[in-house]
Design a protein around this motif. Structure first.
Motif, PDB file in Angstrom:
ATOM      1  N   THR A 524      89.498 -34.248  44.622  1.00  0.00           N
ATOM      2  CA  THR A 524      90.362 -32.843  45.011  1.00  0.00           C
ATOM      3  C   THR A 524      91.169 -32.838  44.065  1.00  0.00           C
ATOM      4  OG1 THR A 524      89.744 -33.234  47.308  1.00  0.00           O
ATOM      5  CG2 THR A 524      91.562 -31.675  46.922  1.00  0.00           C
ATOM      6  N   ASP A 525      90.998 -31.744  43.384  1.00  0.00           N
ATOM      7  CA  ASP A 525      92.271 -31.015  42.140  1.00  0.00           C
ATOM      8  C   ASP A 525      92.381 -29.729  42.214  1.00  0.00           C
ATOM      9  OD1 ASP A 525      93.739 -30.800  40.122  1.00  0.00           O
ATOM     10  OD2 ASP A 525      92.616 -32.327  38.634  1.00  0.00           O
ATOM     11  N   PRO A 526      93.406 -29.157  42.742  1.00  0.00           N
ATOM     12  CA  PRO A 526      93.686 -27.864  43.073  1.00  0.00           C
ATOM     13  C   PRO A 526      93.998 -27.193  41.559  1.00  0.00           C
ATOM     14  CG  PRO A 526      95.508 -29.157  43.684  1.00  0.00           C
ATOM     15  CD  PRO A 526      94.604 -30.145  43.490  1.00  0.00           C
ATOM     16  N   ARG A 527      94.188 -27.766  40.535  1.00  0.00           N
ATOM     17  CA  ARG A 527      94.497 -27.279  39.264  1.00  0.00           C
ATOM     18  C   ARG A 527      92.974 -26.608  38.579  1.00  0.00           C
ATOM     19  NH1 ARG A 527      96.485 -32.678  36.493  1.00  0.00           N
ATOM     20  NH2 ARG A 527      94.564 -33.165  37.277  1.00  0.00           N
ATOM     21  N   LEU A 528      91.973 -27.174  39.166  1.00  0.00           N
ATOM     22  CA  LEU A 528      90.647 -26.670  38.552  1.00  0.00           C
ATOM     23  C   LEU A 528      89.872 -25.581  39.398  1.00  0.00           C
ATOM     24  CD1 LEU A 528      89.067 -30.202  38.098  1.00  0.00           C
ATOM     25  CD2 LEU A 528      90.603 -28.889  36.407  1.00  0.00           C
ATOM     26  N   ALA A 529      89.255 -24.907  38.601  1.00  0.00           N
ATOM     27  CA  ALA A 529      88.542 -23.760  39.406  1.00  0.00           C
ATOM     28  C   ALA A 529      87.537 -24.356  40.473  1.00  0.00           C
ATOM     29  CB  ALA A 529      87.715 -22.828  38.245  1.00  0.00           C
ATOM     30  N   GLY A 530      87.499 -24.256  41.507  1.00  0.00           N
ATOM     31  CA  GLY A 530      86.807 -24.826  42.426  1.00  0.00           C
ATOM     32  C   GLY A 530      87.590 -25.959  43.256  1.00  0.00           C
ATOM     33  N   GLY A 531      88.311 -26.390  42.637  1.00  0.00           N
ATOM     34  CA  GLY A 531      89.094 -27.479  43.348  1.00  0.00           C
ATOM     35  C   GLY A 531      88.632 -28.831  43.250  1.00  0.00           C
ATOM     36  N   TYR A 532      87.320 -29.212  42.508  1.00  0.00           N
ATOM     37  CA  TYR A 532      86.859 -30.213  42.687  1.00  0.00           C
ATOM     38  C   TYR A 532      86.719 -31.001  41.234  1.00  0.00           C
ATOM     39  CZ  TYR A 532      83.482 -33.921  43.480  1.00  0.00           C
ATOM     40  OH  TYR A 532      82.811 -35.230  43.920  1.00  0.00           O
ATOM     41  N   GLU A 533      87.060 -32.458  41.042  1.00  0.00           N
ATOM     42  CA  GLU A 533      86.999 -33.189  39.762  1.00  0.00           C
ATOM     43  C   GLU A 533      85.963 -34.196  40.021  1.00  0.00           C
ATOM     44  OE1 GLU A 533      86.509 -34.594  36.647  1.00  0.00           O
ATOM     45  OE2 GLU A 533      88.374 -33.290  36.486  1.00  0.00           O
ATOM     46  N   ASN A 534      84.860 -34.463  39.308  1.00  0.00           N
ATOM     47  CA  ASN A 534      83.767 -35.220  39.517  1.00  0.00           C
ATOM     48  C   ASN A 534      84.110 -36.536  39.264  1.00  0.00           C
ATOM     49  OD1 ASN A 534      81.051 -35.617  40.012  1.00  0.00           O
ATOM     50  ND2 ASN A 534      80.742 -35.759  37.831  1.00  0.00           N
ATOM     51  N   VAL A 535      84.928 -36.614  37.839  1.00  0.00           N
ATOM     52  CA  VAL A 535      85.313 -38.053  37.428  1.00  0.00           C
ATOM     53  C   VAL A 535      86.924 -37.888  37.237  1.00  0.00           C
ATOM     54  CG1 VAL A 535      84.983 -39.777  35.527  1.00  0.00           C
ATOM     55  CG2 VAL A 535      83.001 -38.285  36.149  1.00  0.00           C
ATOM     56  N   PRO A 536      87.590 -38.195  38.589  1.00  0.00           N
ATOM     57  CA  PRO A 536      89.171 -38.187  38.391  1.00  0.00           C
ATOM     58  C   PRO A 536      89.650 -39.142  37.744  1.00  0.00           C
ATOM     59  CG  PRO A 536      88.494 -38.785  40.283  1.00  0.00           C
ATOM     60  CD  PRO A 536      87.073 -38.595  39.679  1.00  0.00           C
ATOM     61  N   THR A 537      90.943 -38.714  37.052  1.00  0.00           N
ATOM     62  CA  THR A 537      91.902 -39.549  36.463  1.00  0.00           C
ATOM     63  C   THR A 537      93.287 -39.137  37.001  1.00  0.00           C
ATOM     64  OG1 THR A 537      92.225 -38.241  34.642  1.00  0.00           O
ATOM     65  CG2 THR A 537      90.597 -40.136  34.453  1.00  0.00           C
TER      66      THR A 537
END
Length: 667
Positions: A524-537
């Motif tokens: 979950t990453d609200p900074r991205l469009a769609g709010g989803y990060e596939n490979v989070p760091t």
């Protein structure tokens, strides 16, 4: 050595007023080049007719030879330049119809109502008493006219003499209507340009295709005369450059104790980027420090510490060190009055045409700088240039500031101290010279310098790019562009190159840690469009610290040239990167990253700290190539394709903290 003196020519020049010393010396140099004899007249008593009588008396004494021409200057000599030889002037006069020929003008002065009485002409139809020429006896005859003798000898008196048809014919009066001999600049300066015959400069009147041999101006056209004077009369020529620059130089010799004592005054009026480097350059000046009195004005609170640190470091080495500032109630203008013939070292902001001088006033320099200005600011022409405005840095004789006529009043209420300085010097009649004969340094642009950040100069890549490069670009970066030096390739199609200094890496780490808003490392990453990060760091985006625009400049100017070399044929310009971020790896937080492809055409991964020193473990493994890079080098980038061929993973960091900077270029 035998001294060969130039023979005096068949031409005399009579001056009625010398004017300012700098301009008069220029006039004398221009006349003396071909051996023309100059006869300055004594001051007139001031009564009616005295001006005419003193001129006539001088001509009767010195111009008795009817074969010898005399040029009389009604203009002050400091506003005159002799651009041709005596022989050329004599030859041009012989082609004139009159026995006494006056300079022409586009304006009927001083009484415009007399214009209709002049003969009709499409050329310079009006008489200008600023310069006239004839043989001695003819000039004496004209000056003996009864009406002229009782006049003030000014423009109106000679105009009336010329408009009297009988007297015009009697004395053989004419006007140099096409500027074959004399060129006035007032109202017609756009008609003339400087051109060259081989190495020799000459003045060309483009309106009449004539070659004026004497050019004169006045207060209104003095700026343009000074510009022409940069080239005419041995001022500058294409092969040797500034010919006149070699005169009057002070040879310092080899004994430092005999060097002149100088006052070096530095005014820090506003927050200014890269002051650290500037102070370093000041300390490295090659001049006996005991002969330098250092004056520091600290007017920007942001720099107080740096100014005090400099004063402490140099105390005892210089002749004296004085620090003043607003805390003592001293304004910048008052400090300038405390601190101080003028020469300004030419300084320009690298990668721009912004300089510390102007060749013309009232010109929008940002829209269309004059061609002469561009030639000087880029050092395509080198020399000493007479200009109407200088700023930022001056070399000034103390006598200028001890003379009431030339001492600027920095507290006169004007908005710009450089305007005050330049106008005072120019109005006093002194030349304001800018020199680009050597590389004296360069300008930084302090406008809009934001001091609210932890490391403010990091953001200056957009405004002061050259200074940013020298602080932050890796010292071996240029080797990346040398075709004879191979780019390191630790794995197939994975390239390794130096790009940023350790200082940049450290300041970027400190900036990110100071910002502190690391992501949670989840999908979950609200900074991205769609709010989803596939490979989070665990990361912070460059946009979060307002560094996206600056980082895109880094990508375009410093990353892209490497990419174009190692991946030839891919030329997307400018490169675009939607995701630019700093990743933090910690054993207790996120030690590694699962195998993945990047959403990019190519990826760069810059090591911000050093394995074995700042952390243990870590590195990047490319699965298909079965190749790992674990001995990361601080400030070096790894560049590799993002999709399809180069699946990779982040190897575990076992202790300490590892930081990397990542950009997904052209997603």
């Amino acid at each position: 050595m035998k001294v060969v003196r130039k023979q005096r020519s068949g031409l005399l020049i009579f001056t009625t007023a010398n004017g300012t010393s700098d301009g008069y010396n220029r006039f004398l140099r221009s006349a003396n080049q071909t051996g023309i004899e100059v006869i300055p007249l004594p001051a007139a008593a001031g009564a009616a007719g005295q001006e005419v009588k003193r001129l006539r008396a001088a001509l009767e004494r010195r111009a008795v030879d009817p074969r010898r021409l005399s040029l009389v200057l009604g203009a002050v000599a400091s506003d005159v330049i002799v651009a041709g030889s005596a022989a050329e002037i004599v030859a041009a006069f012989r082609k004139q119809k009159g026995r006494v020929v006056f300079s022409g003008n586009v304006h009927c002065r001083p009484d415009a109502s007399l214009a209709d009485q002049y003969p009709k002409s499409e050329s310079y139809r009006f008489l200008d008493v600023a310069a006239f020429i004839g043989h001695g006896p003819d000039l004496v005859s004209m000056l003996s006219d009864d009406d002229l003798e009782t006049s003030d000898g000014g423009q109106l008196a000679f105009t009336r003499l010329f408009l009297d048809k009988a007297k015009r014919q009697k004395y053989g009066l004419g006007i140099d209507r096409k500027a074959d001999i004399m060129q006035g600049l007032t109202g017609s300066y756009e008609d003339v340009v400087v051109r060259y015959r081989g190495r020799q400069p000459f003045l060309q009147n483009t309106r009449f295709s004539s070659v004026p041999l004497v050019v004169h101006g006045d207060a209104q056209s003095r700026q343009h005369l000074n510009t022409l004077g940069n080239y005419l009369a041995g001022g500058w020529e294409p092969r040797d450059g500034c010919v006149a620059c070699w005169g009057g130089q002070l040879e310092l010799g080899s004994e430092p104790e005999t060097f002149p004592r100088v006052l070096l005054a530095l005014f820090i009026d506003q927050p200014t980027p890269f002051l650290e480097e500037f102070f370093g350059a000041i300390r490295e000046l090659i001049y006996p420090k005991a002969k330098i009195d250092l004056f520091l004005y600290s007017g920007a609170k942001y720099h107080h510490g740096a100014v005090e640190q400099l004063a402490e470091k140099v105390h005892g080495a210089y002749g004296s060190v004085t620090v003043v500032g607003r805390e003592q109630g001293v304004s910048s203008r008052a400090a300038r009055s405390q601190a101080m013939d003028v020469v300004t070292p030419m300084l320009a902001q690298i990668y721009t045409t912004r300089g510390n001088f102007m060749t013309e006033l009232g010109v929008d320099m940002s829209a269309a700088p004059p061609a002469e200005y561009k030639a000087i600011v880029t050092s395509k022409r080198k020399g000493l240039w007479n200009v109407p405005f200088v700023s930022e840095c001056y070399l000034v004789k103390r006598s200028v500031f001890s003379d009431d006529a030339t001492r600027p009043d920095f507290e006169d209420g004007s908005e710009n101290v450089h305007n005050t300085f330049s106008k005072t010097i120019v109005d006093s009649g002194k030349f304001l010279l800018v020199s680009n004969r050597a590389n004296f340094g360069h300008l930084v642009d302090p406008r809009g310098f934001n001091t609210s950040r932890l490391h403010n100069e990091m953001w200056q890549v957009t405004t002061n790019r050259w200074d940013w490069e020298h602080r932050y670009l890796h010292q071996n970066y240029s080797r990346n562009l040398d075709p004879s030096v191979p780019v390191a390739e630790p794995c197939a199609d994975v390239f390794w190159a130096p790009i940023l200094t350790e200082r940049f890496c450290q300041e970027l780490i400190e900036t990110m840690e100071n910002h502190g808003q690391w992501s949670g490392g989840t999908n979950t990453d609200p900074r991205l469009a769609g709010g989803y990060e596939n490979v989070p760091t665990r990361d912070i985006h460059m946009s979060q610290i307002d560094y996206d625009r600056e980082w895109h400049m880094v990508l375009r100017y410093y990353v892209q040239p490497i990419q174009q070399r190692v991946f030839a044929g891919y030329d997307e310009d400018p490169p675009v990167a939607d995701l630019n971020f700093v990743v933090r790896y910690k054993p207790e937080e996120q030690p590694a990253l699962v195998p993945h492809h990047d959403a990019s055409t190519y990826t760069i991964n810059i090591a911000l700290n050093t394995p074995g020193k700042d952390y243990e473990g870590g590195g990047c493994r490319f699965l298909r190539q079965d190749c790992s890079v674990t001995d990361s080098r601080r400030g070096w980038l790894l560049m590799h394709p993002g999709r399809l061929t180069h699946q990779h993973e982040g190897l575990p960091t076992t202790s300490g903290t590892r930081y990397i900077m990542v950009s997904f270029v052209d997603p």
